[in-house]
Scaffold this active site. Structure first.
Site, PDB file in Angstrom:
ATOM      1  N   ARG A 114     -43.737 -27.178  46.788  1.00 58.50           N
ATOM      2  CA  ARG A 114     -43.528 -25.964  45.984  1.00 58.50           C
ATOM      3  C   ARG A 114     -44.244 -25.990  44.642  1.00 58.50           C
ATOM      4  O   ARG A 114     -44.558 -24.934  44.086  1.00 58.50           O
ATOM      5  CB  ARG A 114     -42.028 -25.737  45.748  1.00 58.50           C
ATOM      6  CG  ARG A 114     -41.251 -25.448  47.004  1.00 58.50           C
ATOM      7  CD  ARG A 114     -39.840 -24.995  46.663  1.00 58.50           C
ATOM      8  NE  ARG A 114     -39.131 -25.973  45.860  1.00 58.50           N
ATOM      9  CZ  ARG A 114     -38.078 -25.696  45.093  1.00 58.50           C
ATOM     10  NH1 ARG A 114     -37.631 -24.453  45.003  1.00 58.50           N
ATOM     11  NH2 ARG A 114     -37.480 -26.655  44.416  1.00 58.50           N
ATOM     12  N   HIS A 167     -38.726 -20.378  52.897  1.00 57.31           N
ATOM     13  CA  HIS A 167     -37.521 -19.953  52.169  1.00 57.31           C
ATOM     14  C   HIS A 167     -37.650 -18.478  51.740  1.00 57.31           C
ATOM     15  O   HIS A 167     -37.712 -18.169  50.544  1.00 57.31           O
ATOM     16  CB  HIS A 167     -37.371 -20.871  50.962  1.00 57.31           C
ATOM     17  CG  HIS A 167     -36.048 -20.843  50.275  1.00 57.31           C
ATOM     18  ND1 HIS A 167     -35.311 -19.711  50.076  1.00 57.31           N
ATOM     19  CD2 HIS A 167     -35.328 -21.852  49.716  1.00 57.31           C
ATOM     20  CE1 HIS A 167     -34.210 -20.005  49.418  1.00 57.31           C
ATOM     21  NE2 HIS A 167     -34.202 -21.319  49.191  1.00 57.31           N
ATOM     22  N   ASP A 192     -24.083 -19.760  52.358  1.00 59.50           N
ATOM     23  CA  ASP A 192     -25.095 -20.822  52.466  1.00 59.50           C
ATOM     24  C   ASP A 192     -24.875 -21.490  53.817  1.00 59.50           C
ATOM     25  O   ASP A 192     -23.998 -22.344  53.967  1.00 59.50           O
ATOM     26  CB  ASP A 192     -24.943 -21.816  51.321  1.00 59.50           C
ATOM     27  CG  ASP A 192     -26.119 -22.780  51.226  1.00 59.50           C
ATOM     28  OD1 ASP A 192     -26.984 -22.749  52.127  1.00 59.50           O
ATOM     29  OD2 ASP A 192     -26.173 -23.560  50.259  1.00 59.50           O
ATOM     30  N   GLU A 197     -34.331 -17.631  56.413  1.00 59.78           N
ATOM     31  CA  GLU A 197     -35.379 -18.647  56.369  1.00 59.78           C
ATOM     32  C   GLU A 197     -35.622 -19.292  57.727  1.00 59.78           C
ATOM     33  O   GLU A 197     -34.719 -19.919  58.298  1.00 59.78           O
ATOM     34  CB  GLU A 197     -34.978 -19.744  55.377  1.00 59.78           C
ATOM     35  CG  GLU A 197     -34.531 -19.222  54.020  1.00 59.78           C
ATOM     36  CD  GLU A 197     -33.901 -20.304  53.168  1.00 59.78           C
ATOM     37  OE1 GLU A 197     -34.340 -21.476  53.288  1.00 59.78           O
ATOM     38  OE2 GLU A 197     -32.973 -19.997  52.406  1.00 59.78           O
ATOM     39  N   ARG A 232     -39.120 -18.323  41.758  1.00 62.04           N
ATOM     40  CA  ARG A 232     -37.855 -17.800  42.283  1.00 62.04           C
ATOM     41  C   ARG A 232     -38.117 -16.474  43.000  1.00 62.04           C
ATOM     42  O   ARG A 232     -38.141 -15.411  42.405  1.00 62.04           O
ATOM     43  CB  ARG A 232     -36.851 -17.606  41.141  1.00 62.04           C
ATOM     44  CG  ARG A 232     -35.496 -17.124  41.593  1.00 62.04           C
ATOM     45  CD  ARG A 232     -34.719 -18.210  42.323  1.00 62.04           C
ATOM     46  NE  ARG A 232     -34.295 -19.269  41.421  1.00 62.04           N
ATOM     47  CZ  ARG A 232     -33.616 -20.355  41.800  1.00 62.04           C
ATOM     48  NH1 ARG A 232     -33.317 -20.515  43.082  1.00 62.04           N
ATOM     49  NH2 ARG A 232     -33.265 -21.278  40.924  1.00 62.04           N
TER      50      ARG A 232
END
Length: 287
Positions: A91, A160, A203, A260, A68
């Site tokens: 990831r 990201h 978002d 991003e 995170r």
């Protein structure tokens, strides 16, 4: 794959208390840390500067987890565009360090996603993918994908990037005026009509955008530039969602924002056999 004995003295392979391995960079021009699992840079601090990346202080960085903060690699799909793990397989997959070069002002690193990992998790697809880090007075991350198969293959992705801010309530983001965006919370396409400020969860996927984006926060000013990207994702979870996120402090939303570089939504790409595409983000400070 480079062996530990092949590393320049400015680079070390270290493990945390949970056994997760990192490349630790200690260079006069920059200090950084990159997890081998996920090829995930979690720290980057050029000499004389504040950190360029935000990392959750409550993430224990255990193996086999998506970290995170830093710059997670979302590949070969973004969000939940396909069945499987959110943001794709990169990831939490193991990557190999295949090149490391140290110069007087810059450190260059290249990692490749193990081919057997791609074959095992995506048996109907044929890709080669590697990520390059250029660590200097700014951070540059380039993710290159090649279709090694015999038919066209679809790719969506994002770098990201979690960026540090003093207080999200004081942040202003410029460089997006007049840009259309998909508001994922409202399910609508809108147009940015003023500098972006934050008072709730955000978002969004901004479309047909090529220019620099500036993040103004207190006495700090970060700039994000991109290449191979006509979409950019902006995200802050705000209070309610932050309380539900794993490995994230309840007030963590106050000190971070994600900007991003992406190939997301209608900016997803279809690569022909033999075709390559490179997605790049550069993060630095502007006077």
């Amino acid at each position: 794959m480079l062996e530990t004995s092949d590393l320049p003295p400015e680079l070390r392979l270290v493990a945390n208390e949970h056994g997760r391995q990192f490349i630790h960079v200690d260079h006069p021009a920059v200090q950084a840390r990159i997890a081998l699992q996920g090829a995930h840079i979690i720290q980057c601090r050029p000499a004389g500067q504040r950190p360029l990346l935000w990392m959750s202080p409550t993430d224990p960085c255990k193996p086999d987890t998506a970290l995170r903060g830093g710059v997670p690699l979302c590949w070969p799909w973004f969000a939940d565009e396909r069945e499987g793990p959110a943001h794709g397989i990169a990831r939490t997959s193991n990557w190999d360090l295949v090149d490391a070069r140290v110069e007087s002002e810059t450190v260059h690193l290249m990692l490749e996603l193990a081919p057997e990992t791609i074959t095992r998790q995506l048996p109907d697809e044929a890709w080669v993918v590697w990520v390059e880090f250029r660590l200097a007075h700014e951070l540059e991350v380039g993710l290159t994908t090649t279709n090694t198969g015999t038919r066209p293959q679809r790719l969506s992705q994002a770098l990201h990037s979690y960026l540090p801010v003093t207080d999200i309530a004081d942040v202003e983001i410029t460089g997006l005026l007049g840009c259309a965006y998909i508001d994922k919370l409202q399910g609508a396409t809108l147009v940015q009509e003023a500098p972006l400020r934050f008072a709730q969860e955000v978002d969004r996927i901004y479309l047909d955008h090529h220019g620099d984006i500036d993040i103004h926060t207190g006495d700090d000013h970060l700039r994000v530039s991109r290449a191979g990207s006509e979409s950019v994702v902006l995200w802050n979870p705000w209070q309610a969602k932050a309380a539900r996120l794993s490995q994230f402090p309840p007030d963590g939303y106050r000190t971070m924002v994600c900007v991003e570089a992406a190939n997301a939504g209608p900016d997803g790409r279809v690569l022909a056999p033999g075709e390559s595409h490179t997605l790049v983000t550069r993060i630095g400070r502007s006077a």
